[in-house]
Write an enzyme that holds these catalytic residues in place. Sequence first.
Site, short mmCIF file in Angstrom:
data_model
loop_
_atom_site.label_atom_id
_atom_site.label_comp_id
_atom_site.label_asym_id
_atom_site.label_seq_id
_atom_site.Cartn_x
_atom_site.Cartn_y
_atom_site.Cartn_z
N ASP A 9 0.88 -1.16 0.00
CA ASP A 9 0.00 0.00 0.00
C ASP A 9 0.92 1.22 0.00
O ASP A 9 2.13 1.10 0.26
CB ASP A 9 -0.89 -0.03 1.25
N ASP A 11 0.00 5.00 1.20
CA ASP A 11 -0.09 5.93 2.32
C ASP A 11 -0.10 5.20 3.65
O ASP A 11 -0.92 4.31 3.87
CB ASP A 11 -1.35 6.79 2.17
N GLY A 46 -7.92 4.09 3.55
CA GLY A 46 -8.03 2.91 2.70
C GLY A 46 -9.22 2.88 1.78
O GLY A 46 -9.37 1.93 1.01
N ILE A 47 -10.09 3.90 1.83
CA ILE A 47 -11.25 3.89 0.93
C ILE A 47 -11.09 4.98 -0.13
O ILE A 47 -10.30 5.91 0.02
CB ILE A 47 -12.58 4.05 1.69
N ARG A 49 -11.75 8.05 -2.99
CA ARG A 49 -12.11 9.47 -2.87
C ARG A 49 -13.63 9.65 -2.86
O ARG A 49 -14.18 10.37 -2.03
CB ARG A 49 -11.49 10.25 -4.02
N SER A 118 -5.03 5.56 -4.38
CA SER A 118 -4.69 6.93 -4.77
C SER A 118 -4.37 7.02 -6.26
O SER A 118 -3.47 6.34 -6.75
CB SER A 118 -3.49 7.44 -3.97
N ASN A 120 -3.03 9.49 -7.42
CA ASN A 120 -1.81 10.28 -7.44
C ASN A 120 -0.57 9.45 -7.13
O ASN A 120 0.52 10.00 -7.00
CB ASN A 120 -1.91 11.43 -6.42
N ASP A 172 -1.66 -0.61 6.18
CA ASP A 172 -1.79 0.01 7.50
C ASP A 172 -3.25 0.26 7.86
O ASP A 172 -3.53 0.83 8.92
CB ASP A 172 -1.01 1.32 7.57
#
Length: 220
Positions: A9, A11, A46-47, A49, A118, A120, A172
């Site tokens: 993952d 972030d 974790g979800i 946008r 993400s 990004n 995380d």
Amino acid sequence: MKLQAIVFDLDGVITDTAHLHFLAWQQVAADVGIAIDEEFNDTLKGISRGESLLSILRHGGKEGEFSEQAREALAARKNALYVHSLRDLTADSILPGIRELLGELRARQIAIGLASVSLNAPAILRALEIEHFFDYCADAGKVARSKPDPAIFLAACQGLGIPPQACIGIEDAQAGIDAINASGMRSVGIGSGLTGAGLLLPATDSLTWPCLSAFWQHDK
């Protein structure tokens, strides 16, 4: 079966932009008359946008007040605020131990993938100067269902050309751990309060090759 790949993952595992997400969502929420704090922001980990925005609108009792087009505009504004804040990310923004682990995995010819919701993610990896370590980054824009659905992790495995049963996934967030487990991969959780992880570590500086290798051998 030999361990063939590690799927990360982004972030909270590779870097921590959670506060940047919070500030962007807080501004968007305030614009429509909703107050959120960092404790509420933790529920968005974790979800996607779009799902995060719906959660905020429900939190403020305003879910029915915005059309799909209006929600898309709010989500786009959040992303613009967040992307603007990413200009402050540098190679020093990577979490402790991660750069060393990526180098060790590359030296041992263990494939490296990314499974992040993400959109990004590629820009963040470039800002951290670690994009060259990754063999495949699953494109969240091409996955219809976000975590805890396993789709993003399965997409990463497919992109790497490696079966999930030969991979470890690292997360995380609880939604991420659930997604890894549902994919058939073995799960490593970073942080406290997570359930169901095959291995739970307190922080990324505990995430080392000897640790992962021992976990894989023990968990056969």
